[in-house]
Structure formats: structure tokens, C-alpha cells
Design a protein around this motif. Sequence first.
Motif, mmCIF file in Angstrom:
data_model
loop_
_atom_site.group_PDB
_atom_site.id
_atom_site.type_symbol
_atom_site.label_atom_id
_atom_site.label_comp_id
_atom_site.label_asym_id
_atom_site.label_seq_id
_atom_site.Cartn_x
_atom_site.Cartn_y
_atom_site.Cartn_z
ATOM 1 N N VAL A 303 40.531 28.211 14.651
ATOM 2 C CA VAL A 303 40.074 27.194 13.707
ATOM 3 C C VAL A 303 38.900 26.460 14.315
ATOM 4 C CG1 VAL A 303 40.670 25.105 12.435
ATOM 5 C CG2 VAL A 303 42.359 26.933 12.687
ATOM 6 N N ILE A 304 37.800 26.433 13.588
ATOM 7 C CA ILE A 304 36.616 25.696 14.003
ATOM 8 C C ILE A 304 36.371 24.583 12.988
ATOM 9 C CG2 ILE A 304 35.598 27.687 15.165
ATOM 10 C CD1 ILE A 304 33.840 28.119 12.727
ATOM 11 N N VAL A 305 35.573 23.617 13.357
ATOM 12 C CA VAL A 305 35.285 22.511 12.444
ATOM 13 C C VAL A 305 33.789 22.449 12.204
ATOM 14 C CG1 VAL A 305 35.440 20.037 12.015
ATOM 15 C CG2 VAL A 305 37.309 21.213 13.202
ATOM 16 N N SER A 306 33.416 22.618 10.955
ATOM 17 C CA SER A 306 32.023 22.469 10.553
ATOM 18 C C SER A 306 31.885 21.138 9.807
ATOM 19 C CB SER A 306 31.606 23.653 9.683
ATOM 20 O OG SER A 306 30.212 23.643 9.441
ATOM 21 N N LYS A 307 30.700 20.850 9.308
ATOM 22 C CA LYS A 307 30.454 19.551 8.688
ATOM 23 C C LYS A 307 29.660 19.686 7.387
ATOM 24 C CE LYS A 307 31.935 17.068 12.318
ATOM 25 N NZ LYS A 307 33.077 16.129 12.277
ATOM 26 N N ASN A 308 30.112 18.985 6.361
ATOM 27 C CA ASN A 308 29.257 18.639 5.229
ATOM 28 C C ASN A 308 28.570 17.324 5.571
ATOM 29 O OD1 ASN A 308 30.146 20.831 3.674
ATOM 30 N ND2 ASN A 308 31.748 19.637 2.661
ATOM 31 N N VAL A 309 27.319 17.156 5.176
ATOM 32 C CA VAL A 309 26.591 15.908 5.417
ATOM 33 C C VAL A 309 26.458 15.188 4.074
ATOM 34 C CG1 VAL A 309 24.502 14.853 6.355
ATOM 35 C CG2 VAL A 309 25.338 17.034 7.285
ATOM 36 N N VAL A 310 26.784 13.884 4.058
ATOM 37 C CA VAL A 310 26.923 13.165 2.796
ATOM 38 C C VAL A 310 26.209 11.822 2.850
ATOM 39 C CG1 VAL A 310 28.543 12.474 0.993
ATOM 40 C CG2 VAL A 310 29.251 14.177 2.692
ATOM 41 N N GLY A 311 25.248 11.635 1.948
ATOM 42 C CA GLY A 311 24.601 10.342 1.751
ATOM 43 C C GLY A 311 24.941 9.804 0.375
ATOM 44 N N ARG A 312 24.728 8.504 0.164
ATOM 45 C CA ARG A 312 25.178 7.904 -1.094
ATOM 46 C C ARG A 312 24.337 6.692 -1.446
ATOM 47 N NH1 ARG A 312 29.924 4.252 -2.220
ATOM 48 N NH2 ARG A 312 30.789 4.783 -4.275
ATOM 49 N N VAL A 313 24.091 6.533 -2.747
ATOM 50 C CA VAL A 313 23.579 5.286 -3.308
ATOM 51 C C VAL A 313 24.695 4.727 -4.177
ATOM 52 C CG1 VAL A 313 21.910 4.238 -4.879
ATOM 53 C CG2 VAL A 313 21.162 6.015 -3.280
ATOM 54 N N GLU A 314 25.217 3.577 -3.800
ATOM 55 C CA GLU A 314 26.365 3.022 -4.525
ATOM 56 C C GLU A 314 25.930 2.429 -5.857
ATOM 57 O OE1 GLU A 314 29.395 -0.622 -3.751
ATOM 58 O OE2 GLU A 314 29.571 1.080 -2.362
ATOM 59 N N GLY A 315 26.701 2.734 -6.906
ATOM 60 C CA GLY A 315 26.410 2.207 -8.230
ATOM 61 C C GLY A 315 26.623 0.717 -8.316
ATOM 62 N N ALA A 327 23.240 20.833 -2.119
ATOM 63 C CA ALA A 327 22.471 21.960 -1.589
ATOM 64 C C ALA A 327 23.179 22.407 -0.317
ATOM 65 C CB ALA A 327 21.032 21.565 -1.285
ATOM 66 N N HIS A 328 23.140 23.689 -0.002
ATOM 67 C CA HIS A 328 23.789 24.134 1.241
ATOM 68 C C HIS A 328 22.788 24.138 2.391
ATOM 69 C CE1 HIS A 328 22.393 28.432 1.654
ATOM 70 N NE2 HIS A 328 22.294 28.399 0.348
ATOM 71 N N TRP A 329 23.269 23.714 3.570
ATOM 72 C CA TRP A 329 22.370 23.619 4.727
ATOM 73 C C TRP A 329 22.406 24.865 5.590
ATOM 74 C CZ3 TRP A 329 24.787 24.573 9.199
ATOM 75 C CH2 TRP A 329 26.094 24.140 9.398
ATOM 76 N N THR A 382 28.226 23.002 4.033
ATOM 77 C CA THR A 382 28.221 24.078 5.007
ATOM 78 C C THR A 382 28.742 25.381 4.399
ATOM 79 O OG1 THR A 382 29.023 24.775 7.183
ATOM 80 C CG2 THR A 382 30.547 23.521 5.841
ATOM 81 N N ALA A 383 28.489 26.478 5.079
ATOM 82 C CA ALA A 383 29.144 27.784 4.871
ATOM 83 C C ALA A 383 29.055 28.312 3.449
ATOM 84 C CB ALA A 383 30.600 27.700 5.330
ATOM 85 N N GLU A 384 27.964 28.031 2.757
ATOM 86 C CA GLU A 384 27.759 28.662 1.447
ATOM 87 C C GLU A 384 27.646 30.163 1.589
ATOM 88 O OE1 GLU A 384 25.234 30.307 -1.908
ATOM 89 O OE2 GLU A 384 24.956 30.340 0.268
ATOM 90 N N GLU A 385 26.915 30.589 2.632
ATOM 91 C CA GLU A 385 26.686 32.017 2.825
ATOM 92 C C GLU A 385 27.970 32.763 3.200
ATOM 93 O OE1 GLU A 385 24.061 33.211 1.875
ATOM 94 O OE2 GLU A 385 22.351 31.899 2.252
ATOM 95 N N ARG A 386 29.024 32.041 3.525
ATOM 96 C CA ARG A 386 30.304 32.657 3.884
ATOM 97 C C ARG A 386 31.323 32.561 2.754
ATOM 98 N NH1 ARG A 386 30.913 34.379 9.047
ATOM 99 N NH2 ARG A 386 28.924 34.369 10.144
ATOM 100 N N GLY A 387 30.850 32.231 1.545
ATOM 101 C CA GLY A 387 31.767 32.188 0.408
ATOM 102 C C GLY A 387 31.937 30.816 -0.214
ATOM 103 N N LEU A 388 30.875 29.993 -0.222
ATOM 104 C CA LEU A 388 30.899 28.663 -0.842
ATOM 105 C C LEU A 388 31.948 27.760 -0.197
ATOM 106 C CD1 LEU A 388 30.825 29.721 -4.648
ATOM 107 C CD2 LEU A 388 28.947 29.741 -2.998
ATOM 108 N N LEU A 389 32.144 27.894 1.111
ATOM 109 C CA LEU A 389 33.289 27.256 1.756
ATOM 110 C C LEU A 389 33.151 25.741 1.881
ATOM 111 C CD1 LEU A 389 34.137 29.852 4.536
ATOM 112 C CD2 LEU A 389 35.070 29.659 2.226
ATOM 113 N N GLY A 390 31.940 25.240 2.157
ATOM 114 C CA GLY A 390 31.777 23.798 2.260
ATOM 115 C C GLY A 390 32.044 23.101 0.945
ATOM 116 N N SER A 391 31.533 23.651 -0.143
ATOM 117 C CA SER A 391 31.789 23.062 -1.463
ATOM 118 C C SER A 391 33.236 23.298 -1.887
ATOM 119 C CB SER A 391 30.824 23.627 -2.504
ATOM 120 O OG SER A 391 30.891 25.040 -2.567
ATOM 121 N N GLU A 392 33.801 24.453 -1.503
ATOM 122 C CA GLU A 392 35.213 24.718 -1.817
ATOM 123 C C GLU A 392 36.114 23.694 -1.122
ATOM 124 O OE1 GLU A 392 38.701 26.580 -3.266
ATOM 125 O OE2 GLU A 392 36.609 26.653 -3.915
#
Length: 560
Positions: A303-315, A327-329, A382-392
Amino acid sequence: MTIQRLASYLLCGIGLASGAAVALAAADPPAPRFDPQRLSQIVKTVSGDDFEGRAPATPGEAKTVDYLIAQFKAAGLAPGGDLEGGRRGWTQSVPLVKTEFRGPPQITLQVGTQRDALAQGEQIAVRAALDGSTAVSIQQAPLVFVGYGVSAPERRWDDYKGVDLKGKIAVVLVNDPDFETGSGDFGGKAMTYYGRWTYKFEEAARRGALGVLIVHETAPAAYGWATVKNSNTATMLDIEREQPASVHPKLEGWIQRDVAVDLLRRAGLDFEAQKKLAQTREFQPQLLKDASLSAEYAIDRQVIVSKNVVGRVEGRKRPDETVIYSAHWDHLGVGAPDAKGDRIYNGAVDNGTGLAALVEMGRAFASARRKPERSVVFLAVTAEERGLLGSEFYGAKPLYPLGKTVAVLNMDALSPEGPARNFSTSGSAVSQLQDLLVAQARGFGLAYAPDPHPEAGYFFRSDHFSFAKRGVPALSFASGNDLVNGGLAAGEAASKAYTAERYHQPADEWRADWSFTGMAHDLPLLYRVGETLANSRRWPEWGPSSEFRAVREASRAERR
């Protein structure tokens, strides 16, 4: 990313958008300007050799994540990731299971007394097991041909007919039953989710199959054997699951068409006749007489740990309601050398362009004169190229409730060339979000060009699908091909050259002659769509016949 992103499109007009979309597309102040030079610099940076192809869980990931955090900060975004001590951080941790073969797999096909070894990568492409196994030992498992492997009660369709798959290997066709004829219960040429290879594995796992072998044919798969080989015989990744065997059979793989034809022939069946039967409700699963498959291989699993990167503008009014840009990085990292000896798969177009668009979209929202009423999230997965894993993973463990997520606008492999007169989306799905995009595009001088190859299932092959299948209205924007300078001929030539010479190859590198004026022209449209939704009380809906409508309806109470 899918090849369709830069593939040829047929320019055509559309009818009037829905009333809901027209209402949302009311007159607005001018959209912000996007700087081509800034876009170019971001792509140049993230696709540099020092980023080593941006593969997950490598030094290239660490460098990419640090760079994106710095860019999000500079753009004026707030952190939108995991809660850390009661406050949001910049990332979402994504645990991934990594599996690799320990030594070459030994696969043997037997029919009667004849035993044949199947060469990994040539006749068969078996994946390093993702069901939790560290070793696979299968001895003469029976083989069952199950047609397209579809169970669709709403269409009164069942290819399994109650067959017992426990201890057996299912042999299944790719795509769905309408592909050959172009008409029927599955949308004609347009692929449904039942046609995706991921569905084939998951459905067979639900039915207790020991394994699944998908028969590869180039036309219905929409890619050649080389893609199957490269995607399935190396290191595999999946999100960490509590019960991985519930969606992954022990053996998952593909076989060449000629192997399947010969297998059925030796078992006393005609491949083409069985395929034709599988296009009807009358099809019956066929136990392949005297046929079996044996397999032996060991698996390294960690088991490895990758990262999604998340920024936000609060409503400022309804911060608990969210619009997402994504977008995938990641790209393919360091791999096999090309003819020039280059081993770094830089991923400039795929998906450096999407990252540049995401950063600059964040800058536009953060610097707006007035903050939006709803929150806007900028999600680099992350990991879009490995099967949309970051978004999954985000879909399975959302940072912000999916029931109150208004829409997802995904950006994957945009054109770095000059402006076009048209645009498209990855695949197609009927929704008010799509209507809104098409309606507002007219104000930017852009015509919508529908996907000319719906049979290829491109809708299911970009990160927006991880949200769509959970009911969130989502689409993935695709650059147009009717170029202002050169028209369709120039756009199609550029698309073909990219596909042949750079797509998923080390040659996908930043070029100084890219103008980025096309992206600079298109991004204000995507800004306007998100801004309209972020300052509205409306919730776009899926079309009445959409396979995603029911799951969205289930969360309706959250949006009251």
C-alpha cells in the motif's frame, strides 16, 4: 487521458438548449482574461525532465504536489483538502494498492489433451492480482463463454442466465450488444457502461467468478492490442478497498481474438455465430467443452499513499454547496525508451495543459471582485492514467458531500495550439450541465461538435466519470478541431500527428512554438459556466433517460 481528446470531430450544429440552460445563461459581465504565456510556463514546468513524468508515489509526485500547492497559494486559493487538526490542508491522502508480478506468470490453456502455453503480453495480458492475493494458483479451471457479460434488469437482459461461475473463468466480449448492428437496447453505437471492461470484471466478481478473460477486438475496444499489453502487464494500482474481491476476480485479463476463435473452435463452437447470438436475449452461456485454464504467479503487494491536491474559494452565501473544476496531475513516469533513447514520459499535453487550466481558473475565481455564493473547489487528482483512481477515491471518500456538489467540469489534454471555432466534450451524456455549456458557448463564438465516436465509450474514460456514476452532473471539456487558422484540415492533421507521434510517448514535451491562444480563448467559457452555477440556486439535472439520474435523485433531500 483518452486519444479522443485530440481526435477528429465532425462540426455540426445543435438545436436550442433546454429552458433551464437558457435561464442560467443570462447576460453576465465580461469573463476574465487568461494569459497564454502563464499557461505555457506552467506546462513547460510540470512537463520538464526534472519532474520525471509525474508518476504517482515517485520523487516526481513529490515535486508535482509541492509545485501545485505553491501555485494554488500564489493564485490566492485557500487549502481545501483533508482536515488536519480541525483545519484544511492542501492535499487529500489517497491510499493505493500497488501490485507487481514476482517473475513471469505461467498461463496454460488446455482443450482435451492439447496443452498450450500462452505468452504474457502476446496472446494474453493478465493483470497482477488486485483481489488481495499475494499468489495465484489456478489448476484447470473450466471456461464459460458468457457473451457480453451483461446483466441489465431494466433492459430485460441477462447474459448469465443463472450460470454458476464459482471456480470458473468467464470469457467475455468487449463493448455491448449493439456495437455490431448499431441498434438495439443499449443505445445503438453509443457505448453504455455495460460495454466497459471495468464493468465486465466487476459484474463477474459479483457473481463469484474465479477469473475473467476479455476478448480483444480493436474496433469495439477502440484501441489496439499494444494499449492492452502496456496497460495490463506492468505494475497495477487500485484504491485501497475493504473488500477488493467484491470487484476484482482473482484472475483478470485479456486474450487476443485469434486465441478466442481457436478456443471456441476446439470446444466445438463457432466464434462469430456465438457473438451474433450474444447480441440477442436468446443467448445462453456456454460451458466450453473439455477446456480449462491453469495459472501460476506470485504477487508483490504493498500500500502506497499518493495525493490529490485541493484548493478552494469558499462561497459567501452557501459555502456547503460546491462546484468542482478538476484535472489530473499524473502521467506515465519513466518507462521504456523510445527510438531516441528518451525514457521520460513528460506529459505536456496530457495533462500539463489541464493543470495549467486548473491553476489559472483558480486564480480567476480567487481574484474576482466578488466571491461566489457557492464554494468552488479546484481538484488536481492523482493516478488518472492508472484507472481514474484519484477521482475514484474522492468519489468514495468525498471531502465535500456529493449530494451538494452542483457539477464537475473536468479538463484533460487541451490543445496548446491556436483557437478553434468549435469545442466538444469527452463522450456524451444528456444533462442540463451540457445544455448550459453549449448555450453559453455561443456567446464566445464557439459551436458544439458532438462526439463522432460514441461507440468508443470515451465518457467513461476521464475523471468526470467517477462523479457521474455517483450522480453528480459532470463533463470533460475537449478542445475543438475547426481551427481559425487552417480549419478542419489543420485541426485534424494536428490531432493525427499528436496521436501518432506523442500520445503516451516520451515525445509529449513542451514546445516553444505552441501559442496557447486556443486555451486562452476557451477557458473564459469554462469560467462562465462555473461562475453561473456558483452564483445560482439551480441544480443541473441529468436527462430523463440517463443511467445516472436515479442515483442523483436518491440524494435530492440533501439539496432542499
